[in-house]
Write an enzyme that holds these catalytic residues in place. Sequence first.
Site, PDB file in Angstrom:
ATOM      1  N   LYS A 161      51.913  25.844  34.202  1.00  0.00           N
ATOM      2  CA  LYS A 161      50.910  26.906  34.364  1.00  0.00           C
ATOM      3  C   LYS A 161      50.426  26.946  35.805  1.00  0.00           C
ATOM      4  O   LYS A 161      50.339  28.007  36.425  1.00  0.00           O
ATOM      5  CB  LYS A 161      49.720  26.643  33.453  1.00  0.00           C
ATOM      6  N   ASN A 162      50.115  25.763  36.362  1.00  0.00           N
ATOM      7  CA  ASN A 162      49.496  25.732  37.690  1.00  0.00           C
ATOM      8  C   ASN A 162      50.489  25.912  38.819  1.00  0.00           C
ATOM      9  O   ASN A 162      50.109  25.957  39.987  1.00  0.00           O
ATOM     10  CB  ASN A 162      48.678  24.453  37.856  1.00  0.00           C
ATOM     11  N   ARG A 166      39.856  32.617  37.169  1.00  0.00           N
ATOM     12  CA  ARG A 166      39.577  32.484  38.594  1.00  0.00           C
ATOM     13  C   ARG A 166      40.856  32.384  39.413  1.00  0.00           C
ATOM     14  O   ARG A 166      40.859  32.711  40.598  1.00  0.00           O
ATOM     15  CB  ARG A 166      38.656  31.320  38.871  1.00  0.00           C
ATOM     16  N   CYS A 192      33.182  28.153  36.109  1.00  0.00           N
ATOM     17  CA  CYS A 192      33.595  28.033  34.710  1.00  0.00           C
ATOM     18  C   CYS A 192      32.921  26.784  34.157  1.00  0.00           C
ATOM     19  O   CYS A 192      32.131  26.132  34.834  1.00  0.00           O
ATOM     20  CB  CYS A 192      35.115  27.944  34.592  1.00  0.00           C
ATOM     21  N   ARG A 232      33.172  25.971  41.091  1.00  0.00           N
ATOM     22  CA  ARG A 232      34.466  26.481  41.563  1.00  0.00           C
ATOM     23  C   ARG A 232      34.300  27.401  42.778  1.00  0.00           C
ATOM     24  O   ARG A 232      34.662  28.566  42.769  1.00  0.00           O
ATOM     25  CB  ARG A 232      35.207  27.212  40.435  1.00  0.00           C
ATOM     26  N   PRO A 233      33.681  26.946  43.850  1.00  0.00           N
ATOM     27  CA  PRO A 233      33.500  27.794  45.040  1.00  0.00           C
ATOM     28  C   PRO A 233      34.842  28.163  45.678  1.00  0.00           C
ATOM     29  O   PRO A 233      35.889  27.593  45.342  1.00  0.00           O
ATOM     30  CB  PRO A 233      32.692  26.903  45.973  1.00  0.00           C
ATOM     31  N   ASP A 287      43.191  16.982  35.561  1.00  0.00           N
ATOM     32  CA  ASP A 287      43.592  17.791  34.399  1.00  0.00           C
ATOM     33  C   ASP A 287      44.089  16.938  33.242  1.00  0.00           C
ATOM     34  O   ASP A 287      44.352  17.460  32.168  1.00  0.00           O
ATOM     35  CB  ASP A 287      44.695  18.788  34.777  1.00  0.00           C
ATOM     36  N   ARG A 335      45.368  29.126  26.804  1.00  0.00           N
ATOM     37  CA  ARG A 335      45.492  29.486  28.227  1.00  0.00           C
ATOM     38  C   ARG A 335      46.570  28.641  28.905  1.00  0.00           C
ATOM     39  O   ARG A 335      47.214  29.087  29.851  1.00  0.00           O
ATOM     40  CB  ARG A 335      44.159  29.235  28.942  1.00  0.00           C
TER      41      ARG A 335
HETATM   42  C1  EPZ Z   1      43.653  23.984  40.564  1.00  0.00           C
HETATM   43  O1  EPZ Z   1      42.376  24.606  40.532  1.00  0.00           O
HETATM   44  C2  EPZ Z   1      44.141  23.984  39.127  1.00  0.00           C
HETATM   45  N1  EPZ Z   1      44.266  25.356  38.655  1.00  0.00           N
HETATM   46  C3  EPZ Z   1      43.159  23.209  38.254  1.00  0.00           C
HETATM   47  O2  EPZ Z   1      43.685  23.184  36.928  1.00  0.00           O
HETATM   48  C4  EPZ Z   1      43.064  21.779  38.785  1.00  0.00           C
HETATM   49  O3  EPZ Z   1      42.131  21.053  38.018  1.00  0.00           O
HETATM   50  C5  EPZ Z   1      42.637  21.816  40.251  1.00  0.00           C
HETATM   51  O4  EPZ Z   1      43.562  22.622  41.011  1.00  0.00           O
HETATM   52  C6  EPZ Z   1      42.601  20.417  40.865  1.00  0.00           C
HETATM   53  O5  EPZ Z   1      43.857  19.830  40.760  1.00  0.00           O
HETATM   54  C7  EPZ Z   1      45.323  26.087  39.057  1.00  0.00           C
HETATM   55  O6  EPZ Z   1      46.183  25.624  39.796  1.00  0.00           O
HETATM   56  C8  EPZ Z   1      45.420  27.490  38.522  1.00  0.00           C
HETATM   57  P1  EPZ Z   1      40.706  23.044  43.797  1.00  0.00           P
HETATM   58  P2  EPZ Z   1      41.634  24.982  41.936  1.00  0.00           P
HETATM   59  O7  EPZ Z   1      40.530  24.208  44.697  1.00  0.00           O
HETATM   60  O8  EPZ Z   1      42.648  25.424  42.927  1.00  0.00           O
HETATM   61  C9  EPZ Z   1      36.355  22.268  45.369  1.00  0.00           C
HETATM   62  C10 EPZ Z   1      43.629  23.307  34.594  1.00  0.00           C
HETATM   63  O9  EPZ Z   1      43.012  22.709  33.704  1.00  0.00           O
HETATM   64  N2  EPZ Z   1      36.573  23.485  46.174  1.00  0.00           N
HETATM   65  O10 EPZ Z   1      41.691  21.976  44.160  1.00  0.00           O
HETATM   66  O11 EPZ Z   1      40.518  25.871  41.629  1.00  0.00           O
HETATM   67  C11 EPZ Z   1      36.131  22.617  43.904  1.00  0.00           C
HETATM   68  O12 EPZ Z   1      34.777  22.906  43.668  1.00  0.00           O
HETATM   69  C12 EPZ Z   1      42.909  23.741  35.855  1.00  0.00           C
HETATM   70  O13 EPZ Z   1      44.854  23.588  34.547  1.00  0.00           O
HETATM   71  C13 EPZ Z   1      35.638  23.831  47.138  1.00  0.00           C
HETATM   72  O14 EPZ Z   1      34.641  23.129  47.331  1.00  0.00           O
HETATM   73  O15 EPZ Z   1      41.088  23.547  42.335  1.00  0.00           O
HETATM   74  C14 EPZ Z   1      36.563  21.378  43.180  1.00  0.00           C
HETATM   75  O16 EPZ Z   1      35.493  20.456  43.146  1.00  0.00           O
HETATM   76  C15 EPZ Z   1      41.454  23.322  35.864  1.00  0.00           C
HETATM   77  N3  EPZ Z   1      35.842  24.948  47.871  1.00  0.00           N
HETATM   78  C16 EPZ Z   1      37.670  20.810  44.070  1.00  0.00           C
HETATM   79  O17 EPZ Z   1      37.542  21.471  45.337  1.00  0.00           O
HETATM   80  C17 EPZ Z   1      36.941  25.757  47.703  1.00  0.00           C
HETATM   81  O18 EPZ Z   1      37.074  26.767  48.437  1.00  0.00           O
HETATM   82  C18 EPZ Z   1      39.065  21.049  43.537  1.00  0.00           C
HETATM   83  O19 EPZ Z   1      39.266  22.430  43.511  1.00  0.00           O
HETATM   84  C19 EPZ Z   1      37.873  25.398  46.721  1.00  0.00           C
HETATM   85  C20 EPZ Z   1      37.677  24.251  45.961  1.00  0.00           C
END
Ligand code: EPZ
Length: 415
Positions: free
Chosen positions: A22-23, A92, A116, A121-122, A304, A396
């Site tokens: 998915k990711n 998102r 979420c 999720r900023p 995850d 999902r």
């Molecule tokens: C991806 O989400 C995955 N989703 C998530 O999987 C996964 O948990 C996550 O990466 C971490 O591995 C997809 O790939 C579609 P991040 P993403 O940006 O990209 C902070 C699942 O269950 N952050 O790496 O949104 C954020 O708040 C889902 O399959 C900022 O601060 O994750 C978080 O604490 C859930 N500013 C951390 O980074 C930003 O601009 C990780 O977020 C972006 C992120």
Amino acid sequence: MKHIIVEGGHKLAGTIHVSGAKNAVLPLIAAAMLPAGVSYIEETPWLTDVENMCEVLDYLGVSTEYKDGTLRIDATELADSNAPFEAVQKMRASFLVMGPLLARLGRARIPLPGGCAIGARPIDLHLKGFEAMGAGITISDNYIEARVNTLHGARIYLDFPSVGATENIMMAAALAEGNTVIENAAKEPEIVDLANLLNAMGGKVRGAGTDVVRISGVPELHPAVHTVIPDRIEAGSFMLMAAVTGSELFLENVITSHLQPIMAKMQDAGVRIIDEIDRLHILPADRFDPVEIKTMPYPGFPTDMQAQFMAFLTLANGTSTVTETVFENRFMHVPELCRMGAQISVHGNTAIVNGVPKLKGTCVEATDLRAGAAMIVAGLAAEGRTVIGQVDHIYRGYEDIIGKLRAVGAHIYEE
Ligand code: EPZ
């Protein structure tokens, strides 16, 4: 409301085919917007998140068609740069269209992606990258507008190795003028899969999978055919379902190097796993040892897998600790597991899990995607029936999870 019913105490046996990730597929679908033409993504899992992403692309004038596991994406015409409110709010990851829209059209207007259940999720790191490449960003009435004449290469340091920010910036940089360097980039296998597609399209991406990704912009990209990598989180979830039911199970369509962080922890707990190159063989065992889990960006233990592993540890032979460092609110499965008789206490971002001899089936909620998978892990091991609500979360990210589990003997169904 639909529910998933699990009758616990039955062993699994046989082989499960793991679906495409998915990711990985969500950013790949966004990347297929970059070339003006028809790309094909093979081994696409048919998930509600994939349907949502296709809905966003259709809205933007990109036609999508799913047939026998292959997603056809025709981005010849990129008519609009206005992403639809409902679709973005639902998922998102649709924010990943911003990079391609900026690269192709020089403009994008996208609803602020909602937070979420698991956190705020900023998207500040995504926007930092786009601004460094010359885009002007304004935020008004819950929409983000970005405009740029021509994106130019930049050196971008990510305060956190954000997966989505790394992906969005890679896609924008692929068509920018000049070279972009992303430092402290995410290293997940899904980043490498995206880089492989961009390079197959004629892009120039180097270093994906390390913390420095270099992208040399090219004037245009051409369509490509790409096969999605297998879903390491789905595979890990099934491995835990086998372990927690004392079953022998085979998983095919896996890339074991992607599973190392998960396999290492499972082996520490006493799960016996044989890497048979093109499939994984999980051997039956009765009791498991407690372990310490700390979620980290790849190649650390994946966030995850945290909920599913905690469900497994509720039955371990002692006290485990689970520390969540990536998201600020990813313990909503704890009260649900406690309703089943688990003994878990939360102290800040650490959960203390005291293993118990058994869990008892009851009514629980899938509070988010991976918490839903954790309920299935627990339900398969519990005595009696577990009735799981809010099952749309599960659909999902898990393709045909009921069919796959029933085919290996699980007593699970939807009503
Ligand atoms: C991806 O989400 C995955 N989703 C998530 O999987 C996964 O948990 C996550 O990466 C971490 O591995 C997809 O790939 C579609 P991040 P993403 O940006 O990209 C902070 C699942 O269950 N952050 O790496 O949104 C954020 O708040 C889902 O399959 C900022 O601060 O994750 C978080 O604490 C859930 N500013 C951390 O980074 C930003 O601009 C990780 O977020 C972006 C992120």
